[in-house]
Design a protein around this motif. Structure first.
Motif, mmCIF file in Angstrom:
data_model
loop_
_atom_site.group_PDB
_atom_site.id
_atom_site.type_symbol
_atom_site.label_atom_id
_atom_site.label_comp_id
_atom_site.label_asym_id
_atom_site.label_seq_id
_atom_site.Cartn_x
_atom_site.Cartn_y
_atom_site.Cartn_z
ATOM 1 N N ALA A 26 34.742 26.457 43.087
ATOM 2 C CA ALA A 26 34.115 26.231 44.401
ATOM 3 C C ALA A 26 33.113 27.450 44.838
ATOM 4 O O ALA A 26 32.074 27.221 45.137
ATOM 5 N N VAL A 27 33.835 28.476 44.620
ATOM 6 C CA VAL A 27 33.012 29.831 44.953
ATOM 7 C C VAL A 27 31.794 30.253 44.045
ATOM 8 O O VAL A 27 30.855 30.297 44.464
ATOM 9 N N HIS A 28 32.124 29.905 42.771
ATOM 10 C CA HIS A 28 31.123 29.717 41.698
ATOM 11 C C HIS A 28 29.777 28.807 42.443
ATOM 12 O O HIS A 28 28.449 29.198 42.310
ATOM 13 N N ARG A 29 30.208 27.710 42.471
ATOM 14 C CA ARG A 29 28.930 26.633 43.051
ATOM 15 C C ARG A 29 28.388 27.288 44.439
ATOM 16 O O ARG A 29 27.123 27.100 44.881
ATOM 17 N N ASP A 30 29.327 27.757 45.465
ATOM 18 C CA ASP A 30 28.824 27.977 46.470
ATOM 19 C C ASP A 30 27.832 29.355 46.516
ATOM 20 O O ASP A 30 26.886 29.200 47.096
ATOM 21 N N ILE A 31 28.117 30.286 45.566
ATOM 22 C CA ILE A 31 27.259 31.545 45.552
ATOM 23 C C ILE A 31 25.936 30.936 45.007
ATOM 24 O O ILE A 31 24.816 31.667 45.282
ATOM 25 N N VAL A 32 25.843 30.059 44.132
ATOM 26 C CA VAL A 32 24.598 29.908 43.831
ATOM 27 C C VAL A 32 23.949 28.942 44.635
ATOM 28 O O VAL A 32 22.611 29.402 45.002
ATOM 29 N N LEU A 33 24.451 28.090 45.618
ATOM 30 C CA LEU A 33 23.645 27.608 46.666
ATOM 31 C C LEU A 33 23.301 28.558 47.686
ATOM 32 O O LEU A 33 22.050 28.581 48.123
ATOM 33 N N ARG A 34 24.045 29.601 48.077
ATOM 34 C CA ARG A 34 23.781 30.712 49.040
ATOM 35 C C ARG A 34 22.612 31.473 48.683
ATOM 36 O O ARG A 34 21.936 32.001 49.462
ATOM 37 N N ASN A 35 22.384 31.637 47.489
ATOM 38 C CA ASN A 35 21.471 32.631 46.974
ATOM 39 C C ASN A 35 20.309 31.893 46.259
ATOM 40 O O ASN A 35 19.391 32.371 45.767
ATOM 41 N N ALA A 36 20.276 30.441 46.399
ATOM 42 C CA ALA A 36 19.142 29.493 45.845
ATOM 43 C C ALA A 36 18.900 29.974 44.441
ATOM 44 O O ALA A 36 17.723 30.255 44.062
ATOM 45 N N VAL A 37 19.794 30.231 43.649
ATOM 46 C CA VAL A 37 19.814 30.688 42.115
ATOM 47 C C VAL A 37 19.365 29.431 41.158
ATOM 48 O O VAL A 37 20.224 28.245 41.206
ATOM 49 N N ASP A 38 18.215 29.226 40.721
ATOM 50 C CA ASP A 38 17.943 28.208 39.770
ATOM 51 C C ASP A 38 18.356 28.550 38.443
ATOM 52 O O ASP A 38 18.662 27.783 37.771
ATOM 53 N N GLU A 39 17.874 30.084 38.041
ATOM 54 C CA GLU A 39 18.154 30.349 36.835
ATOM 55 C C GLU A 39 18.624 31.774 36.926
ATOM 56 O O GLU A 39 17.887 32.716 37.440
ATOM 57 N N GLY A 40 19.772 32.156 36.255
ATOM 58 C CA GLY A 40 20.153 33.449 36.012
ATOM 59 C C GLY A 40 21.723 33.532 35.682
ATOM 60 O O GLY A 40 22.017 33.024 34.966
ATOM 61 N N LEU A 41 22.298 34.255 36.457
ATOM 62 C CA LEU A 41 23.608 34.780 36.033
ATOM 63 C C LEU A 41 24.644 34.808 37.360
ATOM 64 O O LEU A 41 24.003 35.263 38.329
ATOM 65 N N ILE A 42 25.811 34.545 37.068
ATOM 66 C CA ILE A 42 27.021 35.090 38.068
ATOM 67 C C ILE A 42 27.958 36.006 37.447
ATOM 68 O O ILE A 42 28.205 35.791 36.276
ATOM 69 N N TYR A 43 28.057 37.164 38.126
ATOM 70 C CA TYR A 43 28.727 38.192 37.680
ATOM 71 C C TYR A 43 30.261 37.973 38.571
ATOM 72 O O TYR A 43 29.956 37.923 39.680
ATOM 73 N N LEU A 44 31.412 38.099 37.844
ATOM 74 C CA LEU A 44 32.562 38.044 38.585
ATOM 75 C C LEU A 44 33.658 39.241 37.967
ATOM 76 O O LEU A 44 33.565 39.595 36.807
ATOM 77 N N GLN A 45 34.172 39.690 39.006
ATOM 78 C CA GLN A 45 35.119 40.958 38.392
ATOM 79 C C GLN A 45 36.458 41.080 39.434
ATOM 80 O O GLN A 45 36.532 40.714 40.456
ATOM 81 N N ILE A 46 37.525 41.007 38.672
ATOM 82 C CA ILE A 46 38.783 41.164 39.311
ATOM 83 C C ILE A 46 39.553 42.518 38.809
ATOM 84 O O ILE A 46 39.695 42.714 37.701
ATOM 85 N N SER A 47 39.793 43.159 39.924
ATOM 86 C CA SER A 47 40.603 44.286 39.607
ATOM 87 C C SER A 47 42.008 44.349 39.992
ATOM 88 O O SER A 47 42.381 43.379 40.797
ATOM 89 N N ARG A 48 42.967 45.179 39.577
ATOM 90 C CA ARG A 48 44.337 45.037 40.029
ATOM 91 C C ARG A 48 44.356 45.444 41.773
ATOM 92 O O ARG A 48 45.372 45.141 42.182
ATOM 93 N N GLY A 49 43.218 46.018 42.170
ATOM 94 C CA GLY A 49 43.421 46.241 43.650
ATOM 95 C C GLY A 49 43.110 47.890 43.801
ATOM 96 O O GLY A 49 43.364 48.634 43.268
ATOM 97 N N ALA A 50 43.709 48.190 45.335
ATOM 98 C CA ALA A 50 43.910 49.588 45.559
ATOM 99 C C ALA A 50 45.107 49.995 45.859
ATOM 100 O O ALA A 50 46.005 49.316 46.115
ATOM 101 N N ALA A 51 45.202 51.189 45.287
ATOM 102 C CA ALA A 51 46.654 52.028 45.405
ATOM 103 C C ALA A 51 46.387 53.394 45.295
ATOM 104 O O ALA A 51 45.377 53.774 44.588
ATOM 105 N N ASP A 52 47.270 54.262 45.793
ATOM 106 C CA ASP A 52 47.121 55.743 45.408
ATOM 107 C C ASP A 52 47.194 55.902 43.824
ATOM 108 O O ASP A 52 47.537 55.216 43.175
ATOM 109 N N ARG A 53 46.357 56.863 43.498
ATOM 110 C CA ARG A 53 45.986 57.162 42.029
ATOM 111 C C ARG A 53 47.487 57.468 41.413
ATOM 112 O O ARG A 53 48.178 58.467 41.616
ATOM 113 N N ASP A 54 47.500 56.605 40.384
ATOM 114 C CA ASP A 54 48.783 56.997 39.247
ATOM 115 C C ASP A 54 48.667 56.126 38.275
ATOM 116 O O ASP A 54 48.168 54.913 38.415
#
Length: 284
Positions: free
Chosen positions: A73-101
Protein backbone atom coordinates in the motif's frame (compact mmCIF):
# COMPACT_ATOMS: atom_id res chain seq x y z
CA UNK A 1 12.36 18.85 -7.12
CA UNK A 2 10.07 18.63 -4.13
CA UNK A 3 9.15 15.00 -3.62
CA UNK A 4 6.96 13.50 -0.96
CA UNK A 5 8.87 10.76 0.85
CA UNK A 6 7.88 8.12 3.38
CA UNK A 7 9.76 8.00 6.67
CA UNK A 8 8.72 5.76 9.56
CA UNK A 9 5.00 6.08 8.97
CA UNK A 10 4.96 9.76 8.02
CA UNK A 11 4.56 11.43 4.62
CA UNK A 12 6.95 14.39 4.40
CA UNK A 13 8.37 16.81 1.89
CA UNK A 14 11.89 15.62 1.18
CA UNK A 15 13.52 18.67 2.82
CA UNK A 16 11.70 17.87 6.06
CA UNK A 17 12.71 14.20 6.29
CA UNK A 18 15.37 13.72 8.99
CA UNK A 19 17.16 10.64 10.30
CA UNK A 20 19.27 10.35 13.47
CA UNK A 21 23.05 10.63 13.13
CA UNK A 22 23.11 7.47 15.26
CA UNK A 23 21.20 5.43 12.68
CA UNK A 24 23.16 2.24 12.01
CA UNK A 25 22.55 2.58 8.28
CA UNK A 26 24.64 5.76 8.46
CA UNK A 27 27.28 4.47 10.89
CA UNK A 28 27.71 0.84 9.80
CA UNK A 29 25.84 0.39 6.48
CA UNK A 30 23.66 -1.85 8.66
CA UNK A 31 20.74 -1.61 6.25
CA UNK A 32 19.23 -3.17 3.15
CA UNK A 33 17.46 -1.72 0.14
CA UNK A 34 15.27 -2.58 -2.83
CA UNK A 35 14.46 -0.77 -6.08
CA UNK A 36 11.20 -1.35 -7.94
CA UNK A 37 10.51 0.02 -11.42
CA UNK A 38 7.32 1.95 -12.17
CA UNK A 39 5.73 2.12 -15.63
CA UNK A 40 2.38 3.72 -16.26
CA UNK A 41 2.08 4.30 -12.53
CA UNK A 42 2.24 0.55 -11.83
CA UNK A 43 4.84 -1.60 -10.06
CA UNK A 44 6.98 -3.98 -12.15
CA UNK A 45 8.00 -7.41 -10.74
CA UNK A 46 6.95 -6.26 -7.25
CA UNK A 47 6.41 -9.77 -5.83
CA UNK A 48 10.03 -10.70 -6.56
CA UNK A 49 11.38 -7.57 -4.91
CA UNK A 50 9.19 -8.11 -1.85
CA UNK A 51 10.46 -11.70 -1.54
CA UNK A 52 14.10 -10.62 -1.82
CA UNK A 53 13.49 -7.90 0.77
CA UNK A 54 12.26 -10.62 3.13
CA UNK A 55 15.41 -12.66 2.46
CA UNK A 56 17.70 -9.70 3.17
CA UNK A 57 15.96 -8.65 6.38
CA UNK A 58 15.90 -12.25 7.63
CA UNK A 59 19.61 -12.77 6.94
CA UNK A 60 20.51 -9.62 8.90
CA UNK A 61 17.90 -10.03 11.62
CA UNK A 62 16.23 -6.70 10.80
CA UNK A 63 12.47 -6.46 11.24
CA UNK A 64 10.42 -4.78 8.54
CA UNK A 65 8.08 -2.33 10.33
CA UNK A 66 5.21 -3.04 7.90
CA UNK A 67 3.42 -6.25 7.03
CA UNK A 68 3.33 -7.24 3.32
CA UNK A 69 -0.07 -5.69 2.59
CA UNK A 70 0.85 -2.40 4.27
CA UNK A 71 4.19 -2.27 2.45
CA UNK A 72 2.49 -2.73 -0.91
CA UNK A 73 0.00 0.00 0.00
CA UNK A 74 2.86 2.40 0.76
CA UNK A 75 4.46 1.64 -2.62
CA UNK A 76 1.21 2.42 -4.40
CA UNK A 77 0.62 5.53 -2.31
CA UNK A 78 4.05 7.03 -2.95
CA UNK A 79 3.51 6.63 -6.71
CA UNK A 80 0.24 8.55 -6.46
CA UNK A 81 1.60 11.27 -4.15
CA UNK A 82 4.46 11.98 -6.55
CA UNK A 83 2.51 11.41 -9.77
CA UNK A 84 5.17 8.99 -11.02
CA UNK A 85 4.33 7.63 -14.44
CA UNK A 86 7.75 6.13 -15.16
CA UNK A 87 10.72 5.73 -12.86
CA UNK A 88 11.57 3.87 -9.69
CA UNK A 89 10.87 3.51 -5.99
CA UNK A 90 13.83 3.21 -3.64
CA UNK A 91 13.21 1.50 -0.28
CA UNK A 92 15.69 1.25 2.58
CA UNK A 93 15.39 -0.39 6.00
CA UNK A 94 18.10 0.03 8.62
CA UNK A 95 18.37 -1.58 12.05
CA UNK A 96 17.61 1.84 13.51
CA UNK A 97 19.34 4.29 15.83
CA UNK A 98 21.52 3.28 18.77
CA UNK A 99 24.72 4.38 20.46
CA UNK A 100 27.72 3.36 18.35
CA UNK A 101 28.76 -0.24 19.04
CA UNK A 102 29.79 -3.00 16.66
CA UNK A 103 27.48 -5.47 18.38
CA UNK A 104 23.85 -5.38 17.28
CA UNK A 105 21.80 -3.31 19.73
CA UNK A 106 18.67 -4.82 21.26
CA UNK A 107 15.14 -3.53 20.81
CA UNK A 108 15.89 -0.83 18.26
CA UNK A 109 13.13 0.54 16.04
CA UNK A 110 13.99 -0.02 12.37
CA UNK A 111 14.17 3.01 10.09
CA UNK A 112 12.06 2.65 6.94
CA UNK A 113 12.46 5.11 4.07
CA UNK A 114 10.93 5.21 0.59
CA UNK A 115 11.40 7.81 -2.13
CA UNK A 116 10.77 8.01 -5.87
CA UNK A 117 12.87 8.96 -8.87
CA UNK A 118 11.16 9.91 -12.12
CA UNK A 119 13.31 8.72 -15.03
CA UNK A 120 12.86 6.94 -18.38
CA UNK A 121 13.04 3.17 -18.13
CA UNK A 122 11.28 2.17 -21.35
CA UNK A 123 13.02 4.61 -23.69
CA UNK A 124 16.56 4.60 -22.34
CA UNK A 125 18.62 5.96 -25.28
CA UNK A 126 21.39 3.43 -24.58
CA UNK A 127 19.09 0.60 -25.64
CA UNK A 128 19.77 1.43 -29.30
CA UNK A 129 23.53 1.81 -28.96
CA UNK A 130 24.40 -0.61 -26.16
CA UNK A 131 26.98 0.09 -23.48
CA UNK A 132 30.67 -0.56 -22.97
CA UNK A 133 32.13 -2.47 -20.03
CA UNK A 134 35.49 -2.48 -18.26
CA UNK A 135 36.42 -5.53 -16.18
CA UNK A 136 37.75 -4.98 -12.67
CA UNK A 137 38.58 -7.21 -9.69
CA UNK A 138 35.70 -8.07 -7.37
CA UNK A 139 36.80 -6.89 -3.94
CA UNK A 140 33.43 -6.99 -2.21
CA UNK A 141 32.41 -9.07 0.82
CA UNK A 142 31.16 -12.64 0.35
CA UNK A 143 27.45 -12.22 1.16
CA UNK A 144 26.41 -10.50 -2.03
CA UNK A 145 23.04 -12.27 -1.93
CA UNK A 146 22.02 -9.78 0.78
CA UNK A 147 21.09 -6.46 -0.83
CA UNK A 148 22.88 -4.20 1.63
CA UNK A 149 23.62 -0.50 1.25
CA UNK A 150 27.39 -1.04 1.50
CA UNK A 151 27.93 0.03 -2.10
CA UNK A 152 31.21 1.91 -1.88
CA UNK A 153 33.26 -0.58 -3.86
CA UNK A 154 30.69 -0.92 -6.68
CA UNK A 155 30.71 2.89 -6.85
CA UNK A 156 34.51 2.91 -7.01
CA UNK A 157 34.45 0.24 -9.73
CA UNK A 158 31.92 2.16 -11.79
CA UNK A 159 33.99 5.34 -11.54
CA UNK A 160 37.15 3.48 -12.54
CA UNK A 161 35.26 2.09 -15.54
CA UNK A 162 34.16 5.61 -16.49
CA UNK A 163 37.76 6.82 -16.13
CA UNK A 164 38.75 4.11 -18.59
CA UNK A 165 36.18 5.37 -21.08
CA UNK A 166 33.56 2.68 -20.39
CA UNK A 167 29.98 3.00 -19.21
CA UNK A 168 30.08 0.44 -16.42
CA UNK A 169 32.09 -2.34 -14.77
CA UNK A 170 31.89 -6.11 -14.66
CA UNK A 171 33.54 -7.56 -11.57
CA UNK A 172 35.85 -10.55 -11.82
CA UNK A 173 36.81 -13.12 -9.19
CA UNK A 174 39.22 -16.03 -9.79
CA UNK A 175 39.04 -15.32 -13.52
CA UNK A 176 35.24 -15.51 -13.71
CA UNK A 177 32.73 -12.68 -14.05
CA UNK A 178 30.54 -12.37 -10.97
CA UNK A 179 28.22 -9.48 -11.90
CA UNK A 180 28.13 -5.83 -12.84
CA UNK A 181 28.49 -2.89 -10.48
CA UNK A 182 24.69 -2.82 -10.12
CA UNK A 183 23.36 -5.47 -12.50
CA UNK A 184 23.52 -9.13 -13.50
CA UNK A 185 25.94 -10.05 -16.31
CA UNK A 186 24.89 -12.33 -19.19
CA UNK A 187 26.42 -13.52 -22.45
CA UNK A 188 25.05 -15.31 -25.51
CA UNK A 189 27.39 -17.86 -27.06
CA UNK A 190 27.96 -18.27 -30.79
CA UNK A 191 25.47 -21.16 -30.83
CA UNK A 192 22.75 -18.98 -29.26
CA UNK A 193 22.93 -20.24 -25.67
CA UNK A 194 22.22 -17.76 -22.88
CA UNK A 195 24.86 -18.10 -20.15
CA UNK A 196 24.60 -16.52 -16.72
CA UNK A 197 26.22 -17.25 -13.39
CA UNK A 198 24.27 -19.60 -11.07
CA UNK A 199 22.76 -18.33 -7.84
CA UNK A 200 25.00 -18.40 -4.76
CA UNK A 201 26.30 -16.01 -2.13
CA UNK A 202 28.69 -14.66 -4.79
CA UNK A 203 25.99 -12.65 -6.58
CA UNK A 204 22.79 -10.80 -5.87
CA UNK A 205 19.78 -12.91 -6.77
CA UNK A 206 18.49 -10.62 -9.48
CA UNK A 207 14.74 -10.39 -9.88
CA UNK A 208 15.02 -9.38 -13.53
CA UNK A 209 17.59 -12.15 -14.01
CA UNK A 210 15.07 -14.77 -12.89
CA UNK A 211 12.38 -13.35 -15.17
CA UNK A 212 14.70 -13.29 -18.18
CA UNK A 213 15.78 -16.90 -17.65
CA UNK A 214 12.13 -18.01 -17.52
CA UNK A 215 11.28 -16.01 -20.63
CA UNK A 216 14.29 -17.41 -22.51
CA UNK A 217 13.40 -21.00 -21.70
CA UNK A 218 9.76 -20.42 -22.65
CA UNK A 219 10.97 -19.03 -25.98
CA UNK A 220 13.08 -22.10 -26.68
CA UNK A 221 16.41 -20.37 -26.01
CA UNK A 222 18.96 -22.69 -24.38
CA UNK A 223 20.09 -21.48 -20.95
CA UNK A 224 23.19 -22.50 -19.02
CA UNK A 225 23.58 -21.30 -15.44
CA UNK A 226 27.34 -21.39 -15.00
CA UNK A 227 30.25 -19.07 -14.47
CA UNK A 228 31.98 -17.64 -17.54
CA UNK A 229 35.41 -16.10 -17.99
CA UNK A 230 36.31 -12.67 -19.30
CA UNK A 231 37.81 -14.26 -22.43
CA UNK A 232 34.55 -16.14 -23.04
CA UNK A 233 32.60 -12.91 -22.65
CA UNK A 234 34.84 -11.09 -25.12
CA UNK A 235 34.34 -13.92 -27.66
CA UNK A 236 30.56 -14.07 -27.19
CA UNK A 237 28.02 -13.32 -29.90
CA UNK A 238 26.14 -11.00 -27.53
CA UNK A 239 26.33 -9.70 -23.99
CA UNK A 240 23.90 -7.78 -21.82
CA UNK A 241 23.02 -6.78 -18.29
CA UNK A 242 19.73 -7.04 -16.44
CA UNK A 243 18.44 -4.97 -13.54
CA UNK A 244 15.21 -3.50 -12.18
CA UNK A 245 15.58 -0.20 -14.02
CA UNK A 246 17.57 -1.29 -17.10
CA UNK A 247 15.51 -4.42 -17.81
CA UNK A 248 17.74 -5.84 -20.58
CA UNK A 249 20.55 -3.53 -21.68
CA UNK A 250 22.95 -4.74 -24.42
CA UNK A 251 26.73 -4.68 -23.98
CA UNK A 252 28.64 -4.03 -27.20
CA UNK A 253 32.25 -3.64 -25.95
CA UNK A 254 34.23 -5.26 -23.15
CA UNK A 255 37.65 -3.81 -22.31
CA UNK A 256 37.62 -2.04 -25.67
CA UNK A 257 36.93 -5.23 -27.64
CA UNK A 258 33.83 -5.33 -29.82
CA UNK A 259 31.23 -7.95 -28.93
CA UNK A 260 29.59 -9.66 -31.88
CA UNK A 261 28.77 -7.10 -34.54
CA UNK A 262 29.22 -4.19 -32.16
CA UNK A 263 25.48 -3.48 -31.99
CA UNK A 264 22.68 -4.81 -29.77
CA UNK A 265 22.07 -8.41 -30.78
CA UNK A 266 18.84 -10.17 -31.73
CA UNK A 267 18.50 -12.30 -28.58
CA UNK A 268 19.09 -9.31 -26.30
CA UNK A 269 16.44 -7.31 -28.15
CA UNK A 270 14.04 -10.25 -28.21
CA UNK A 271 14.34 -10.84 -24.48
CA UNK A 272 13.93 -7.15 -23.68
CA UNK A 273 10.74 -6.98 -25.74
CA UNK A 274 9.39 -10.16 -24.13
CA UNK A 275 10.21 -8.89 -20.64
CA UNK A 276 8.47 -5.57 -21.18
CA UNK A 277 5.40 -7.19 -22.68
CA UNK A 278 5.04 -9.78 -19.90
CA UNK A 279 5.78 -7.41 -17.02
CA UNK A 280 3.46 -4.68 -18.23
CA UNK A 281 0.73 -7.33 -18.42
CA UNK A 282 1.37 -8.36 -14.80
CA UNK A 283 2.14 -4.90 -13.32
CA UNK A 284 0.18 -3.99 -10.19
Amino acid sequence: MNRIVYLNGAWLEEADAKISIFDRGFLFADAIYEVTAVIGGKLIDYAGHAARLQHSTTELGIRCPLDPDALLAVHRDIVLRNAVDEGLIYLQISRGAADRDFAYPENTTPTLVLFTQAKPVLNNPRIKTGISIATLPDWRWERRDIKTVQLLYPSMAKMEAVNRGADDAWLVEDGFVTEGSAATAHIVTRDGTLVTRPLSNAILHGITRASIIDLARNAGIAVEERAFTVDEARAAAEAFITSATNFVLPVVRIDGQTIGDGVPGPISKRLRAAYIESRLASAI
